[in-house]
Write a protein that holds these residues in place. Structure first.
Motif, PDB file in Angstrom:
ATOM      1  N   THR A 136       0.825  -1.202   0.000  1.00 33.04           N
ATOM      2  CA  THR A 136       0.000   0.000   0.000  1.00 33.04           C
ATOM      3  C   THR A 136       0.860   1.253   0.000  1.00 33.04           C
ATOM      4  O   THR A 136       2.062   1.200   0.276  1.00 33.04           O
ATOM      5  CB  THR A 136      -0.928   0.012   1.237  1.00 33.04           C
ATOM      6  N   GLY A 157      -7.684   6.982   0.103  1.00 34.17           N
ATOM      7  CA  GLY A 157      -8.186   6.106  -0.943  1.00 34.17           C
ATOM      8  C   GLY A 157      -7.625   4.703  -0.905  1.00 34.17           C
ATOM      9  O   GLY A 157      -8.174   3.799  -1.538  1.00 34.17           O
ATOM     10  N   GLU A 158      -6.545   4.485  -0.154  1.00 29.10           N
ATOM     11  CA  GLU A 158      -5.962   3.140  -0.054  1.00 29.10           C
ATOM     12  C   GLU A 158      -6.791   2.268   0.887  1.00 29.10           C
ATOM     13  O   GLU A 158      -7.266   2.732   1.932  1.00 29.10           O
ATOM     14  CB  GLU A 158      -4.533   3.219   0.458  1.00 29.10           C
ATOM     15  N   VAL A 159      -6.968   1.016   0.510  1.00 29.44           N
ATOM     16  CA  VAL A 159      -7.671   0.034   1.333  1.00 29.44           C
ATOM     17  C   VAL A 159      -6.816  -1.223   1.402  1.00 29.44           C
ATOM     18  O   VAL A 159      -6.322  -1.698   0.368  1.00 29.44           O
ATOM     19  CB  VAL A 159      -9.063  -0.295   0.753  1.00 29.44           C
ATOM     20  N   GLU A 170     -11.409  -5.306   5.797  1.00 28.57           N
ATOM     21  CA  GLU A 170     -10.822  -4.295   4.932  1.00 28.57           C
ATOM     22  C   GLU A 170     -10.738  -2.984   5.693  1.00 28.57           C
ATOM     23  O   GLU A 170     -11.671  -2.599   6.401  1.00 28.57           O
ATOM     24  CB  GLU A 170     -11.651  -4.138   3.652  1.00 28.57           C
ATOM     25  N   ARG A 172      -9.348   1.215   5.914  1.00 33.83           N
ATOM     26  CA  ARG A 172      -8.923   2.484   5.320  1.00 33.83           C
ATOM     27  C   ARG A 172      -8.283   3.315   6.429  1.00 33.83           C
ATOM     28  O   ARG A 172      -8.259   2.911   7.592  1.00 33.83           O
ATOM     29  CB  ARG A 172     -10.121   3.234   4.736  1.00 33.83           C
ATOM     30  N   THR A 173      -7.768   4.442   6.118  1.00 35.73           N
ATOM     31  CA  THR A 173      -7.194   5.422   7.052  1.00 35.73           C
ATOM     32  C   THR A 173      -5.975   4.894   7.789  1.00 35.73           C
ATOM     33  O   THR A 173      -4.894   5.455   7.673  1.00 35.73           O
ATOM     34  CB  THR A 173      -8.236   5.925   8.069  1.00 35.73           C
ATOM     35  N   ALA A 189     -13.150  -0.029   6.343  1.00 32.44           N
ATOM     36  CA  ALA A 189     -13.288   0.635   5.048  1.00 32.44           C
ATOM     37  C   ALA A 189     -14.748   0.832   4.671  1.00 32.44           C
ATOM     38  O   ALA A 189     -15.062   1.685   3.838  1.00 32.44           O
ATOM     39  CB  ALA A 189     -12.580  -0.183   3.972  1.00 32.44           C
ATOM     40  N   ARG A 190     -15.638   0.058   5.267  1.00 31.29           N
ATOM     41  CA  ARG A 190     -17.069   0.153   4.981  1.00 31.29           C
ATOM     42  C   ARG A 190     -17.831  -0.364   6.193  1.00 31.29           C
ATOM     43  O   ARG A 190     -17.223  -0.996   7.080  1.00 31.29           O
ATOM     44  CB  ARG A 190     -17.428  -0.646   3.727  1.00 31.29           C
ATOM     45  N   GLY A 210      -9.042  10.645   7.957  1.00 29.27           N
ATOM     46  CA  GLY A 210      -7.876  10.064   7.298  1.00 29.27           C
ATOM     47  C   GLY A 210      -6.583  10.795   7.551  1.00 29.27           C
ATOM     48  O   GLY A 210      -5.602  10.613   6.835  1.00 29.27           O
ATOM     49  N   ASP A 312     -21.815   4.790   0.673  1.00 33.56           N
ATOM     50  CA  ASP A 312     -20.719   4.208   1.443  1.00 33.56           C
ATOM     51  C   ASP A 312     -21.073   4.134   2.920  1.00 33.56           C
ATOM     52  O   ASP A 312     -20.697   3.207   3.619  1.00 33.56           O
ATOM     53  CB  ASP A 312     -19.445   5.023   1.272  1.00 33.56           C
TER      54      ASP A 312
END
Length: 319
Positions: A136, A157-159, A170, A172-173, A189-190, A210, A312
């Motif tokens: 990543t 935007g990276e997951v 999954e 993010r941040t 991420a979700r 983030g 989202d």
């Protein structure tokens, strides 16, 4: 411009010099090449304009004992870490001289240099950690004084996919760790279903900015038990032994820039022994054995501005 004495030698071209009350150097800006000999190699502070992306003027800072605290580098430099060599344009240190943070990039965003421009320079890095192996782009990485990884902040935007106490998730941040390497927190991420002492709750923080991965919304103990989460969509109702009800749900607040828009406020749920703490307009504490719990997803239509898309976040605020 002048010269100033530091524990790394004479600093040439020093300007904007600030001293501690005892006379030791607190910070300065440099306009000439200097080389600091450190346990991480010879480091050259930022001193020369290299175009619209990076300009001199960011200070070098020191602790009262003379050790480096923050150091912007003239060029991206490979730094030895517990994960191997890592590229860095900005470094932060602990007072004992050990490495605190590494930032691979340190561009100054402006109308002429955007996050997208900076993102094109961010290269993917390989990580092999107890929580998994992934590749990543990152904003930065934080270490404990003894060298183990404390947190990783992902590029916007990276997951990534990691192994958590809840199974594969999954993220993010960012993610954070205990000194021994076990997972401490992550940012889903979700919306993610999490089994809790209250029942199944959709964990998701729709307000995650983030900016860093040091403290995230889904947290675990070092033994792997659930400590806390945030939900942006679920309502929790507690019913006492006498039938009294205590409803809790994510809230909303008026957007500062658009009075017709609502920004969501996720509900934080924390577990401590046999108690649950619900963070909403303060903190309410309840003994688990004294209440029955019901969790239901809110069918909310968002007029909010706090996230990229309502799909989202599964909706946050009633219009």
């Amino acid at each position: 411009m002048s010269e100033v004495v530091s524990r790394y030698g004479i600093i040439k071209g020093a300007a904007h010099i600030d001293l501690y009350p005892g006379g030791s150097l607190r910070s300065c800006v440099v306009t000439e090449p200097n080389e600091f000999l450190t346990p991480f190699g010879a480091l050259v502070p930022l001193h020369q304009d290299n175009g619209i992306r990076r300009k001199p003027g960011k200070p070098i800072t020191f602790y009262p004992n003379g050790c480096l605290k923050n150091l912007p580098l003239q060029a991206q430099t490979d730094i030895p870490t517990s994960l191997g060599m890592m590229p860095a344009e900005y470094l932060a240190f602990y007072e004992d001289g050990s490495l605190h943070r590494v930032f691979p990039l340190d561009g100054r965003l402006s109308g002429y240099w955007t996050e997208e421009d900076e993102g094109e320079l961010a290269r993917k890095m390989d990580f092999q950690l107890p929580c998994g192996i992934f590749e990543t782009r990152i904003i930065g990485i934080q270490f404990y004084p003894r060298g183990s990884v404390k947190s990783i902040t992902l590029w916007p935007g990276e997951v990534i996919s990691v192994n958590s106490p809840l199974g594969p998730l999954e993220v993010r941040t960012g993610i954070s760790f205990y000194p021994g390497g076990r997972l401490k927190s992550l940012e889903p991420a979700r919306p993610t279903t999490v089994q809790t002492p209250l029942g199944a709750i959709q964990a998701y923080n729709c307000r995650s900015l983030g900016l860093n991965g040091d403290a995230n919304s889904l947290c675990f103990s070092e033994e792997g038990t659930l400590v806390s989460l945030m939900t942006s969509s679920d309502e929790i109702e507690l019913t006492g032994k006498n039938g009294e009800k205590h409803p809790f749900r994510p809230g909303c607040e008026q957007n500062l820039f658009n009075p017709e828009a609502l920004d969501p406020i996720p509900l934080k749920v924390e577990f401590a022994g046999n108690k649950v703490l619900l963070h909403q307009n303060g903190v309410r504490e309840f003994n688990l054995q004294d209440y029955a719990f019901a969790v239901k997803s809110q069918n909310l239509q968002a007029g909010c501005s706090g996230c990229a898309s309502c799909a989202d976040c599964a909706g946050h605020c009633e219009s």
